[in-house]
Design an enzyme around this catalytic site. Structure first.
Site, PDB file in Angstrom:
ATOM      1  N   THR A   1       0.876  -1.178   0.000  1.00 41.48           N
ATOM      2  CA  THR A   1       0.000   0.000   0.000  1.00 41.48           C
ATOM      3  C   THR A   1       0.909   1.222   0.000  1.00 41.48           C
ATOM      4  O   THR A   1       1.651   1.438   0.961  1.00 41.48           O
ATOM      5  CB  THR A   1      -0.890   0.023   1.255  1.00 41.48           C
ATOM      6  OG1 THR A   1      -1.631  -1.188   1.309  1.00 41.48           O
ATOM      7  CG2 THR A   1      -1.859   1.197   1.206  1.00 41.48           C
TER       8      THR A   1
ATOM      9  N   LYS B   1      -7.975   1.435  -3.163  1.00 42.62           N
ATOM     10  CA  LYS B   1      -7.681   1.010  -1.784  1.00 42.62           C
ATOM     11  C   LYS B   1      -7.845   2.172  -0.793  1.00 42.62           C
ATOM     12  O   LYS B   1      -8.478   2.030   0.254  1.00 42.62           O
ATOM     13  CB  LYS B   1      -6.252   0.468  -1.748  1.00 42.62           C
ATOM     14  CG  LYS B   1      -5.628   0.357  -0.394  1.00 42.62           C
ATOM     15  CD  LYS B   1      -5.690  -1.025   0.175  1.00 42.62           C
ATOM     16  CE  LYS B   1      -5.202  -1.044   1.615  1.00 42.62           C
ATOM     17  NZ  LYS B   1      -5.405  -2.295   2.278  1.00 42.62           N
TER      18      LYS B   1
ATOM     19  N   LYS C   1      -1.968   5.143   8.559  1.00 39.99           N
ATOM     20  CA  LYS C   1      -1.153   5.158   7.327  1.00 39.99           C
ATOM     21  C   LYS C   1      -2.055   5.367   6.109  1.00 39.99           C
ATOM     22  O   LYS C   1      -1.780   6.216   5.258  1.00 39.99           O
ATOM     23  CB  LYS C   1      -0.391   3.833   7.183  1.00 39.99           C
ATOM     24  CG  LYS C   1       0.320   3.705   5.839  1.00 39.99           C
ATOM     25  CD  LYS C   1       0.945   2.344   5.574  1.00 39.99           C
ATOM     26  CE  LYS C   1       1.456   2.297   4.135  1.00 39.99           C
ATOM     27  NZ  LYS C   1       2.135   1.068   3.775  1.00 39.99           N
TER      28      LYS C   1
HETATM   29  P1  NAD Z   1       6.064  -5.632   7.324  1.00 39.13           P
HETATM   30  O1  NAD Z   1       6.759  -4.472   7.929  1.00 39.13           O
HETATM   31  O2  NAD Z   1       5.795  -6.858   8.151  1.00 39.13           O
HETATM   32  O3  NAD Z   1       6.873  -6.124   6.011  1.00 39.13           O
HETATM   33  C1  NAD Z   1       7.593  -5.288   5.155  1.00 39.13           C
HETATM   34  C2  NAD Z   1       8.913  -5.993   4.861  1.00 39.13           C
HETATM   35  O4  NAD Z   1       9.669  -5.243   3.915  1.00 39.13           O
HETATM   36  C3  NAD Z   1       9.806  -6.126   6.118  1.00 39.13           C
HETATM   37  O5  NAD Z   1      10.077  -7.503   6.349  1.00 39.13           O
HETATM   38  C4  NAD Z   1      11.059  -5.320   5.752  1.00 39.13           C
HETATM   39  O6  NAD Z   1      12.253  -5.875   6.286  1.00 39.13           O
HETATM   40  C5  NAD Z   1      11.036  -5.396   4.240  1.00 39.13           C
HETATM   41  N1  NAD Z   1      11.839  -4.369   3.593  1.00 39.13           N
HETATM   42  C6  NAD Z   1      11.932  -3.046   3.937  1.00 39.13           C
HETATM   43  N2  NAD Z   1      12.777  -2.425   3.092  1.00 39.13           N
HETATM   44  C7  NAD Z   1      13.206  -3.358   2.198  1.00 39.13           C
HETATM   45  C8  NAD Z   1      14.087  -3.316   1.089  1.00 39.13           C
HETATM   46  N3  NAD Z   1      14.683  -2.174   0.712  1.00 39.13           N
HETATM   47  N4  NAD Z   1      14.308  -4.464   0.405  1.00 39.13           N
HETATM   48  C9  NAD Z   1      13.707  -5.612   0.789  1.00 39.13           C
HETATM   49  N5  NAD Z   1      12.862  -5.718   1.834  1.00 39.13           N
HETATM   50  C10 NAD Z   1      12.618  -4.594   2.522  1.00 39.13           C
HETATM   51  O7  NAD Z   1       4.716  -5.068   6.717  1.00 39.13           O
HETATM   52  P2  NAD Z   1       3.441  -5.907   6.217  1.00 39.13           P
HETATM   53  O8  NAD Z   1       2.411  -5.949   7.289  1.00 39.13           O
HETATM   54  O9  NAD Z   1       3.901  -7.170   5.565  1.00 39.13           O
HETATM   55  O10 NAD Z   1       2.855  -4.903   5.102  1.00 39.13           O
HETATM   56  C11 NAD Z   1       3.425  -4.786   3.813  1.00 39.13           C
HETATM   57  C12 NAD Z   1       2.573  -3.870   2.983  1.00 39.13           C
HETATM   58  O11 NAD Z   1       1.230  -4.383   2.908  1.00 39.13           O
HETATM   59  C13 NAD Z   1       2.453  -2.453   3.547  1.00 39.13           C
HETATM   60  O12 NAD Z   1       2.489  -1.538   2.472  1.00 39.13           O
HETATM   61  C14 NAD Z   1       1.101  -2.466   4.244  1.00 39.13           C
HETATM   62  O13 NAD Z   1       0.518  -1.178   4.302  1.00 39.13           O
HETATM   63  C15 NAD Z   1       0.316  -3.386   3.345  1.00 39.13           C
HETATM   64  N6  NAD Z   1      -0.817  -4.051   4.014  1.00 39.13           N
HETATM   65  C16 NAD Z   1      -0.675  -4.614   5.244  1.00 39.13           C
HETATM   66  C17 NAD Z   1      -1.756  -5.232   5.857  1.00 39.13           C
HETATM   67  C18 NAD Z   1      -1.623  -5.862   7.221  1.00 39.13           C
HETATM   68  O14 NAD Z   1      -2.656  -6.191   7.815  1.00 39.13           O
HETATM   69  N7  NAD Z   1      -0.415  -6.089   7.739  1.00 39.13           N
HETATM   70  C19 NAD Z   1      -2.992  -5.279   5.193  1.00 39.13           C
HETATM   71  C20 NAD Z   1      -3.105  -4.737   3.912  1.00 39.13           C
HETATM   72  C21 NAD Z   1      -2.001  -4.114   3.337  1.00 39.13           C
END
Ligand code: NAD
Length: 290
Positions: free
Chosen positions: A87, A162, A237
């Site tokens: 997102t 979204k 966010k």
């Molecule tokens: P998260 O923080 O658990 O995962 C993000 C991952 O990206 C981390 O493991 C981090 O180490 C990695 N990362 C950061 N910089 C990086 C780079 N340069 N190269 C490689 N990896 C890198 O977050 P999440 O909950 O998995 O969410 C991910 C996305 O999905 C976000 O944009 C969030 O808004 C969206 N989202 C999350 C949810 C939820 O319920 N968690 C629901 C819908 C959408």
């Protein structure tokens, strides 16, 4: 298919594992060193992207997406598809898609709803922006990771869908919580509130499917001490992304802005961080006017 998967966090980890389980060859990379079951581990993002038919990114925000895109786009094979499921802000989604297309790649922005549970169960909903041929390429992957993929138009429209959806969600949850708090003070029972509103014109997903009052309506995070669910900081966010998009598009979104400010206070100045976004009800129920 050969798939590169960059960002193996709470969402990306199980999504990559589901693709591997379905028989795709998945090479994953995460700066934190996290891994996904069944996926090979790459040492760099470039290694994960090289030779892949589709590269999926699942990252925290638009700035990180832009950095990763700068790295991997030159390494991707011609005709491959860059599929971003994070997102992020609409402007970053459009800029990255443009950069990918200029390099001869397909590009899709495909944010999800359904949360960590949906990622694990393979029941996410994808809101997709980008061209039809890239959408057709990615379709079998959406079918593994999710239950529904809606093609919303050109690049950026997935993110637009979204944040518009979540702006409605944030605002309706808030007004549902404040209506419960008002009803308390007027001496109306929460059960009576639910029974009337859930079958009247005030109904919404927040009331009917995710009722913020404990012990009323279907089971929801309110019945589990407001453990998320959908955390208040993630709602903040998304409301910030909606406000940023409104500014960029010169759209007037006064209720979205008010919801953003209330969630900002809740997360940054009160006890909202780490609680479900429906915990606005206990925040409001003890308050007085002003
Ligand atoms: P998260 O923080 O658990 O995962 C993000 C991952 O990206 C981390 O493991 C981090 O180490 C990695 N990362 C950061 N910089 C990086 C780079 N340069 N190269 C490689 N990896 C890198 O977050 P999440 O909950 O998995 O969410 C991910 C996305 O999905 C976000 O944009 C969030 O808004 C969206 N989202 C999350 C949810 C939820 O319920 N968690 C629901 C819908 C959408």
């Amino acid at each position: 298919m050969q798939i590169g998967f960059i960002g193996l966090g709470n969402m990306g980890g199980p999504m990559a594992a589901n693709l591997a389980k379905a028989g795709h060859e998945v090479k994953g990379f995460d700066v934190a060193g996290t891994t996904a079951e069944g996926a090979a581990q790459a040492a760099t993002a470039i290694e994960a992207a090289t030779g892949a038919d589709v590269v999926i990114t699942m990252l925290p925000n638009g700035d990180i997406l832009r950095q990763v895109a700068d790295e991997i786009i030159p390494a991707m094979k011609p005709g491959a598809v860059l599929l971003d499921c994070s997102t992020v802000d609409v402007d970053s989604a459009r800029a990255v898609a443009e950069q990918a297309r200029a390099a001869g790649l397909g590009a899709l922005d495909a944010p999800v709803s359904g949360g960590v549970g949906g990622a694990q169960a393979g029941t996410l909903t994808f809101m997709v922006g980008g061209d039809e041929s890239a959408f057709e390429t990615a379709k079998p992957l959406f079918e593994i990771m999710g239950q529904k993929a809606v093609h919303c138009g050109p690049s950026g429209n997935g993110q637009a869908a979204k944040i518009c959806n979540n702006m409605i969600l944030g605002a309706t949850m808030l007004v549902t919580c404040e209506a419960f708090a008002l009803a308390d003070k007027l001496g109306l029972s929460r059960q009576a509130m639910f029974d009337v509103v859930s079958t009247s014109s005030g109904y919404s997903w927040s009331m009917n499917a995710y009722c913020p009052a404990p012990g009323v309506g279907p089971k929801s995070p309110a019945d589990n001490d407001y453990k998320p669910g959908f955390a208040a900081e993630l709602m903040l966010k998304d409301l910030r992304l909606a406000a940023q998009a409104a500014e960029s598009a010169d759209a007037d979104t006064p209720i979205g802005t008010a919801a953003m400010e209330l969630y900002r206070r809740f997360v940054e100045e009160e006890d909202g961080r780490g609680r479900d976004f429906s915990a606005m009800l206990p925040r409001l129920e003890t308050r007085r006017r002003g």
